[in-house]
Design an enzyme around this catalytic site. Sequence first.
Site, PDB file in Angstrom:
ATOM      1  N   GLY A 101      37.404 -18.674   1.597  1.00 16.33           N
ATOM      2  CA  GLY A 101      37.419 -20.005   0.987  1.00 16.33           C
ATOM      3  C   GLY A 101      38.250 -20.017  -0.280  1.00 16.33           C
ATOM      4  N   ASN A 102      38.117 -21.041  -1.067  1.00 18.52           N
ATOM      5  CA  ASN A 102      38.805 -21.087  -2.369  1.00 18.52           C
ATOM      6  C   ASN A 102      37.950 -21.855  -3.372  1.00 18.52           C
ATOM      7  OD1 ASN A 102      39.677 -24.012  -2.409  1.00 18.52           O
ATOM      8  ND2 ASN A 102      40.595 -23.344  -0.479  1.00 18.52           N
ATOM      9  N   ARG A 103      38.446 -21.942  -4.598  1.00 16.45           N
ATOM     10  CA  ARG A 103      37.609 -22.458  -5.687  1.00 16.45           C
ATOM     11  C   ARG A 103      37.640 -23.972  -5.856  1.00 16.45           C
ATOM     12  NH1 ARG A 103      36.512 -17.862  -8.827  1.00 16.45           N
ATOM     13  NH2 ARG A 103      38.090 -16.246  -8.596  1.00 16.45           N
TER      14      ARG A 103
END
Length: 404
Positions: free
Chosen positions: A210-212
């Site tokens: 995923g990412n932030r």
Amino acid sequence: MSFAGKHIIVGVTGSIAAYKSALLVRELVKRGAEVRVVMTPAACEFITPLTLATLSGSDVVIDMFPADRSKGTWHIHLGVWADLMIVAPASANTIAKLAHGFADNALTSLALAIRCPMVIAPAMDTDMYLHTATKDNLDILRRREVDIIQPESGELASGLTGPGRLPETHVLMHAIERHFRAGDNDLRGMAVLVTAGPTQEPIDPVRYIGNRSSGKMGFAIAEAAALRGAAVTLVSGPVALPTPEGVTRIDVESAREMHDAVMKYYDVQNICILAAAVADFTVSTPAEQKIKKHSLGSGGMQLALDRTPDILAGLGERKGDMLLVGFALETENEQENALRKLKEKNADMMVLNNPRVEGAAFGSDTNVATLLFADGEHEELERMSKAQLADIIIDRALIALRKR
Ligand code: CTP
């Protein structure tokens, strides 16, 4: 936006931030609003009524019982007169009284008499703001559709650091503007699609890549577009945000799911704004069962990845009359890279930001962006709230659409 002809009550309570109410009153008057100020007795300890009377050009209301006995129903008249009431700063004490319907001073009495929307900007020490009592009181007000402006985090008068600071005047102004804009309906009859948040690419049933991204920017755009009268479809990756009022939300997890949802709804849209941080790669073959480390032996592990479909480029290929806005997150050669993306993906506008710049970090309530347009123009914007940026993006998209 001009506030000419608008009647605005500014309520001021006893908080160290009370001095900032002078800036708010001055700005409102400058934009053409008629302003009346009501202060709690505690507010007068922090800023003089004379300052606010001078800036607003009107007497300040402090006493429940004016010397002129014929004016005993002032609060009813003012309540009917007002188009909006903003309490900034709103102390913990006043918030508690508002939540429970007290009418023990001029401000709280007036708050019960108004017929217009109310905006409050809590400002207090972090511990008071985070106290369950204050949280519960704010929840009560929120349920009553009071618009609550999030306090900013930072160093407070006490020397402590945390949430509780009154936001800058332009943030308060924008919150007020939104209420008047909601009646504007300049997007009425239009369909707007927004993507938001991260995507999650499964590795196995419990793990993902995923990412932030917090989704705040995309949600702010969806909310702003809905307030301005558009029919809004929000395709969102996994985020912890409430759905803005009047918005149709479609929840997805992976880039493929986001792509499929967008492709299902794109052809009826007038504007598509792709703010999601879509994963560029997905795991080729996610495991059906949770991967056990002993099954991998003592060494490391390698994941085979495939490219995901590029949603923005896909829309660029088939956009027709639609106006297409993309986002570019860059940490080096920002403008050059963003412009290349704009051209390659056939977008009309790109919103460029660099998460390393102060005020533009992931999860932040503010952003610092540069807008790039297909005709080569660009516009550098200062640090502002994501809600403000959302309205500017929509403003510019509308101008570009009308130019066609
Ligand atoms: N985007 C998309 N689908 C993808 C990847 C990106 O629709 N699979 C969109 C994003 O929503 C954003 C824009 O493309 O509006 C730019 O995304 P970004 O990740 O910054 O660019 P990439 O093209 O992925 O390039 P790079 O990762 O090399 O920076």
